[in-house]
Design an enzyme around this catalytic site. Sequence first.
Site, short mmCIF file in Angstrom:
data_model
loop_
_atom_site.label_atom_id
_atom_site.label_comp_id
_atom_site.label_asym_id
_atom_site.label_seq_id
_atom_site.Cartn_x
_atom_site.Cartn_y
_atom_site.Cartn_z
N GLY A 25 29.31 36.20 36.52
CA GLY A 25 28.97 35.63 35.22
C GLY A 25 28.32 34.26 35.39
N GLY A 28 26.07 32.40 32.57
CA GLY A 28 26.66 32.05 31.28
C GLY A 28 26.90 30.56 31.11
N GLN A 29 27.56 30.23 30.00
CA GLN A 29 27.76 28.83 29.63
C GLN A 29 28.50 28.04 30.72
OE1 GLN A 29 30.76 28.04 26.75
NE2 GLN A 29 29.94 26.05 26.17
N ASP A 51 25.34 38.15 37.96
CA ASP A 51 25.43 38.32 36.51
C ASP A 51 24.74 39.63 36.13
OD1 ASP A 51 25.92 35.82 34.20
OD2 ASP A 51 25.24 37.79 33.55
N ILE A 52 24.98 40.07 34.89
CA ILE A 52 24.23 41.24 34.42
C ILE A 52 22.90 40.79 33.81
CG2 ILE A 52 25.98 43.01 34.02
CD1 ILE A 52 26.17 41.97 31.12
N ASP A 65 26.81 44.44 37.70
CA ASP A 65 27.73 44.61 36.58
C ASP A 65 29.15 44.58 37.15
OD1 ASP A 65 29.34 45.49 34.56
OD2 ASP A 65 28.13 47.26 34.05
N TYR A 155 40.38 39.37 21.94
CA TYR A 155 40.11 38.48 23.08
C TYR A 155 41.42 37.85 23.56
CZ TYR A 155 38.10 34.38 25.49
OH TYR A 155 37.77 33.41 26.39
N LYS A 159 43.32 38.19 27.13
CA LYS A 159 43.61 37.03 27.99
C LYS A 159 45.10 36.95 28.30
CE LYS A 159 39.61 35.31 28.87
NZ LYS A 159 39.11 35.44 30.24
N1 SER Z 1 35.67 29.37 23.32
C1 SER Z 1 36.34 30.62 23.29
C2 SER Z 1 36.07 31.36 22.05
O1 SER Z 1 35.85 30.72 21.04
C3 SER Z 1 37.83 30.40 23.43
O2 SER Z 1 38.21 30.61 24.73
O3 SER Z 1 36.11 32.54 22.05
#
Ligand code: SER
Length: 336
Positions: A25, A28-29, A51-52, A65, A155, A159
């Site tokens: 990844g 990404g950010q 990354d993909i 992937d 999410y 986690k």
């Molecule tokens: N920044 C993330 C989100 O907003 C939280 O881990 O999904």
Amino acid sequence: MRFFSVENSLFLNKITKPVKSLIIGSSGQIGTELAKALREKYGYENVITSDIVEKNHPPYFYLADATDKNAVKEIILKEEVEEIYVMAAVLSAKAEQFPGRAWQINMQILFNLLDLFKEGYFKKLFWPSSIAVFGPHTPKHNTPQYTVTDPDSVYGISKLAGERWVEYYFEKYGLDVRSLRYPGVISWKVQPGGGTTDYAIEMFHYALRGEKYVSYIAPDEPLPMIYIDDAIQATLQLMEAPPEHIKVRSSYNLAGISFTPAQLVEAIRKYIPGFQVDYKPDFRQEIAHSWPDSVDDAFARQDWGWQHRFDLEDIVKEMLTNLQQHFYQDHDLIIG
Ligand code: SER
């Protein structure tokens, strides 16, 4: 430099070999900035990225992937990777739109790595968790390390499940896993995709373009946030700490600062007085409301010396200056 020693039987002296990392990844950010920081520290060729999305270039970058175990295994073998950072995930807001798919992706990536570790392919893992592991019954203010975790977002559930699995692998199989519960990460280079805390980043872009922003988070909803430089610093510090200092093998609470949308608007208006904002809270407000207002990261501070550097005022200055310079040079300068 970070090296491990290998006894050389011929010469009876120690040969040192750099540890090779893989970032999954990496476009990404967080992945983008983590790759840069690790490469500056340990050498470009010692940090393999994947990354993909193809934003980087070979060599040392693989279009792969991470839900495909064999693809990850091939990179590990080819590059002799020893430690892995997993910065790929479906974030909170997006996960609510595709719950089954988000769960499948987030867990598959983790399970592939747990399997590969057990099969002996690498030694050390950074796996990010989030403030999303907390839920409506968690104490909201200065949320402790060990408390109620009843996430009600897909999410957050993924986690929390991940935290339990990585700790299980540490206990049962000796995986050297390290993890942080990231707050909302604020950065300017690469925009996040699909997070609840993304509103804070969007505000800066709208303010600099001279456009009105409509916030999907209510004006008085505080959320824990951290500046990207602090997030990267914490990640490096945690990974570099001697194993005996790592007392939490699920995931460490990590704090920077906390603010509400209204407080951020006020801080931005010090530089851009004409910045206009409306509020239209949507489903993301409910997610935000179930998360802590602020977290207590005393364990991180005690165990490996964590200390954040960027407060709200610093973040606003950094964001406006960098975004203006790198993305909005052609816009009329509206910073007062
Ligand atoms: N920044 C993330 C989100 O907003 C939280 O881990 O999904």
